[in-house]
Design a protein around this motif. Structure first.
Motif, mmCIF file in Angstrom:
data_model
loop_
_atom_site.group_PDB
_atom_site.id
_atom_site.type_symbol
_atom_site.label_atom_id
_atom_site.label_comp_id
_atom_site.label_asym_id
_atom_site.label_seq_id
_atom_site.Cartn_x
_atom_site.Cartn_y
_atom_site.Cartn_z
ATOM 1 N N LYS A 197 0.807 -1.223 0.000
ATOM 2 C CA LYS A 197 0.000 0.000 0.000
ATOM 3 C C LYS A 197 0.839 1.271 0.000
ATOM 4 O O LYS A 197 0.303 2.365 -0.058
ATOM 5 N N GLY A 198 2.147 1.137 0.074
ATOM 6 C CA GLY A 198 3.010 2.313 0.108
ATOM 7 C C GLY A 198 4.346 1.950 0.718
ATOM 8 O O GLY A 198 4.610 0.794 1.060
ATOM 9 N N ILE A 199 5.208 2.944 0.868
ATOM 10 C CA ILE A 199 6.551 2.691 1.380
ATOM 11 C C ILE A 199 6.513 2.130 2.794
ATOM 12 O O ILE A 199 7.385 1.348 3.194
ATOM 13 N N GLU A 200 5.468 2.483 3.566
ATOM 14 C CA GLU A 200 5.386 2.018 4.949
ATOM 15 C C GLU A 200 5.090 0.519 5.035
ATOM 16 O O GLU A 200 5.334 -0.100 6.071
ATOM 17 N N THR A 201 4.576 -0.079 3.976
ATOM 18 C CA THR A 201 4.283 -1.519 3.996
ATOM 19 C C THR A 201 5.262 -2.335 3.157
ATOM 20 O O THR A 201 5.229 -3.563 3.207
ATOM 21 N N LEU A 202 6.131 -1.680 2.398
ATOM 22 C CA LEU A 202 7.007 -2.398 1.471
ATOM 23 C C LEU A 202 7.921 -3.383 2.192
ATOM 24 O O LEU A 202 8.030 -4.552 1.807
ATOM 25 N N LYS A 203 8.583 -2.923 3.247
ATOM 26 C CA LYS A 203 9.518 -3.811 3.951
ATOM 27 C C LYS A 203 8.792 -4.990 4.590
ATOM 28 O O LYS A 203 9.318 -6.111 4.623
ATOM 29 N N ASP A 204 7.579 -4.750 5.097
ATOM 30 C CA ASP A 204 6.800 -5.849 5.681
ATOM 31 C C ASP A 204 6.458 -6.891 4.624
ATOM 32 O O ASP A 204 6.513 -8.098 4.879
ATOM 33 N N ARG A 205 6.104 -6.431 3.431
ATOM 34 C CA ARG A 205 5.757 -7.375 2.365
ATOM 35 C C ARG A 205 6.991 -8.154 1.901
ATOM 36 O O ARG A 205 6.898 -9.336 1.566
ATOM 37 N N ILE A 206 8.142 -7.493 1.882
ATOM 38 C CA ILE A 206 9.375 -8.196 1.516
ATOM 39 C C ILE A 206 9.686 -9.276 2.546
ATOM 40 O O ILE A 206 10.070 -10.400 2.198
ATOM 41 N N MET A 207 9.492 -8.962 3.826
ATOM 42 C CA MET A 207 9.724 -9.953 4.880
ATOM 43 C C MET A 207 8.756 -11.125 4.746
ATOM 44 O O MET A 207 9.129 -12.284 4.981
ATOM 45 N N GLU A 208 7.517 -10.840 4.361
ATOM 46 C CA GLU A 208 6.549 -11.922 4.154
ATOM 47 C C GLU A 208 6.970 -12.803 2.983
ATOM 48 O O GLU A 208 6.850 -14.037 3.048
ATOM 49 N N TYR A 209 7.468 -12.180 1.930
ATOM 50 C CA TYR A 209 7.939 -12.971 0.787
ATOM 51 C C TYR A 209 9.113 -13.860 1.198
ATOM 52 O O TYR A 209 9.175 -15.043 0.826
ATOM 53 N N GLN A 210 10.036 -13.316 1.962
ATOM 54 C CA GLN A 210 11.171 -14.116 2.424
ATOM 55 C C GLN A 210 10.701 -15.261 3.319
ATOM 56 O O GLN A 210 11.276 -16.356 3.296
ATOM 57 N N TYR A 211 9.651 -15.012 4.088
ATOM 58 C CA TYR A 211 9.098 -16.048 4.965
ATOM 59 C C TYR A 211 8.539 -17.214 4.147
ATOM 60 O O TYR A 211 8.859 -18.380 4.412
ATOM 61 N N ILE A 212 7.701 -16.913 3.146
ATOM 62 C CA ILE A 212 7.126 -18.013 2.363
ATOM 63 C C ILE A 212 8.190 -18.693 1.510
ATOM 64 O O ILE A 212 8.080 -19.890 1.209
ATOM 65 N N ALA A 213 9.237 -17.953 1.131
ATOM 66 C CA ALA A 213 10.327 -18.570 0.366
ATOM 67 C C ALA A 213 11.066 -19.602 1.212
ATOM 68 O O ALA A 213 11.543 -20.617 0.695
ATOM 69 N N ARG A 214 11.157 -19.346 2.517
ATOM 70 C CA ARG A 214 11.783 -20.329 3.417
ATOM 71 C C ARG A 214 10.849 -21.509 3.679
ATOM 72 O O ARG A 214 11.285 -22.660 3.712
ATOM 73 N N GLN A 215 9.567 -21.208 3.860
ATOM 74 C CA GLN A 215 8.611 -22.252 4.216
ATOM 75 C C GLN A 215 8.234 -23.137 3.028
ATOM 76 O O GLN A 215 8.073 -24.347 3.173
ATOM 77 N N TYR A 216 8.077 -22.526 1.863
ATOM 78 C CA TYR A 216 7.579 -23.246 0.680
ATOM 79 C C TYR A 216 8.455 -22.892 -0.525
ATOM 80 O O TYR A 216 8.001 -22.262 -1.482
ATOM 81 N N LYS A 217 9.697 -23.302 -0.467
ATOM 82 C CA LYS A 217 10.685 -22.869 -1.451
ATOM 83 C C LYS A 217 10.271 -23.188 -2.885
ATOM 84 O O LYS A 217 10.264 -22.309 -3.754
ATOM 85 N N ASP A 218 9.927 -24.440 -3.163
ATOM 86 C CA ASP A 218 9.617 -24.838 -4.539
ATOM 87 C C ASP A 218 8.371 -24.129 -5.064
ATOM 88 O O ASP A 218 8.336 -23.685 -6.224
ATOM 89 N N LEU A 219 7.350 -24.026 -4.229
ATOM 90 C CA LEU A 219 6.116 -23.366 -4.656
ATOM 91 C C LEU A 219 6.348 -21.873 -4.887
ATOM 92 O O LEU A 219 5.823 -21.292 -5.848
ATOM 93 N N THR A 220 7.131 -21.255 -4.008
ATOM 94 C CA THR A 220 7.423 -19.830 -4.173
ATOM 95 C C THR A 220 8.229 -19.590 -5.442
ATOM 96 O O THR A 220 7.976 -18.632 -6.185
ATOM 97 N N ASN A 221 9.188 -20.468 -5.715
ATOM 98 C CA ASN A 221 9.971 -20.335 -6.947
ATOM 99 C C ASN A 221 9.089 -20.474 -8.184
ATOM 100 O O ASN A 221 9.274 -19.756 -9.173
ATOM 101 N N SER A 222 8.135 -21.394 -8.138
ATOM 102 C CA SER A 222 7.266 -21.590 -9.303
ATOM 103 C C SER A 222 6.408 -20.355 -9.568
ATOM 104 O O SER A 222 6.099 -20.032 -10.719
ATOM 105 N N ALA A 223 6.031 -19.649 -8.493
ATOM 106 C CA ALA A 223 5.210 -18.442 -8.649
ATOM 107 C C ALA A 223 6.051 -17.215 -8.973
ATOM 108 O O ALA A 223 5.539 -16.228 -9.512
ATOM 109 N N THR A 224 7.343 -17.275 -8.642
ATOM 110 C CA THR A 224 8.247 -16.159 -8.930
ATOM 111 C C THR A 224 8.876 -16.402 -10.291
ATOM 112 O O THR A 224 10.021 -16.826 -10.411
#
Length: 267
Positions: free
Chosen positions: A111-138
């Motif tokens: 929603k803006g610069i104030e949420t960007l870092k939080d969303r990046i952290m969420e992406y890193q979280y799912i990349a750790r939890q579901y590596k193959d699925l996250t790679n397929s979507a990325t």
């Protein structure tokens, strides 16, 4: 969740997003005074199928093994969980790999610069939890399509992080000796990189930004653009080792020498 009520009484309900495998709930307030909170997903039904407003009962919980498959609550703004298989219902991993919605959901919540870092952290979280699925979507199609429809600089910076993650994936296809298709908007992303501050680049996304820069510089230089010259100015913040230089492709500017000289002068 026992903290929100009895285990056998459904408390938080999920609804399926249109034409996707993603199920979401409305925001839930969790008491912070409780040390450990456990929860589990379940399939529910009306006690009497003939009454739409009848009592809801749990048909079965996810997982096998009773309490051993209870989930411990992490205090995060958003949770990204996959159903735990049981004897009644199992995930269709092939379908999920083609329709893994967590990456899109995270992107849509910028929603803006104030949420960007939080969303990046969420992406890193799912990349750790579901590596193959996250790679397929990325994938490059997702990144390019979202770049075309993006409405904010923050969305494009997030897509730059995704591009860096994509570049770390093995067995990427190359098109005409380049990892990015010819119509990829490398100029736009390189211009957006000018707005990244040092705090952002010095976080644990530095390596992703660096890999994205190399891909963008290769593409931008290969197809005769000169926006990549900006990297000489930005390198002290974004690429201290100047690794992007190794990605530069030679382009014959014989017929466009003025453009080349102007780019040198501007940078």
């Amino acid at each position: 969740c026992a903290t929100l009520g009895k285990w056998k009484v459904p408390k938080v309900f999920l609804h399926q997003t249109k034409n996707s495998t993603l199920w979401v709930s409305n925001p839930v307030r969790i008491p912070t005074h409780v040390e450990d909170i456990f929860y589990k997903y379940a399939i529910c039904r009306r006690e009497n199928k003939w009454f739409r407003k009848g009592k809801l009962v749990v048909d079965y919980f996810e997982g096998v093994g009773g309490e051993r498959t209870n989930r411990k609550m992490e205090f995060l703004e958003n949770h990204y969980d996959l159903w735990q298989d049981n004897y009644n219902m199992k995930l269709n991993m092939r379908a999920l790999k083609n329709d893994f919605q967590f990456v899109k959901s995270i992107y849509d919540n910028i929603k803006g610069i104030e949420t960007l870092k939080d969303r990046i952290m969420e992406y890193q979280y799912i990349a750790r939890q579901y590596k193959d699925l996250t790679n397929s979507a990325t994938n490059i199609n997702f990144i390019q399509n979202k770049l075309a429809s993006s409405v904010s600089k923050e969305q494009r910076l997030f897509l730059c992080i995704l591009l860096g993650s994509y570049m770390l994936q093995p067995n990427k296809p190359m098109i005409n000796g380049c990892y990015l298709p010819q119509n990829f908007p490398s100029t736009n992303l390189l211009e957006d990189l000018e707005s990244i501050d040092s705090d952002f680049s010095l976080s644990d996304t530095r390596h992703l930004v660096s890999h994205a820069i190399r891909a963008l510089v290769q593409h931008n230089s290969k197809y005769g653009f000169t926006t990549w010259f900006k990297m000489f100015t930005l390198a002290p913040i974004l690429d201290e080792s100047y690794a992007f230089i190794d990605a530069i492709e030679v382009y014959n500017f014989e017929r466009r020498s003025d453009q080349f000289l102007n780019a040198l002068g501007d940078n």
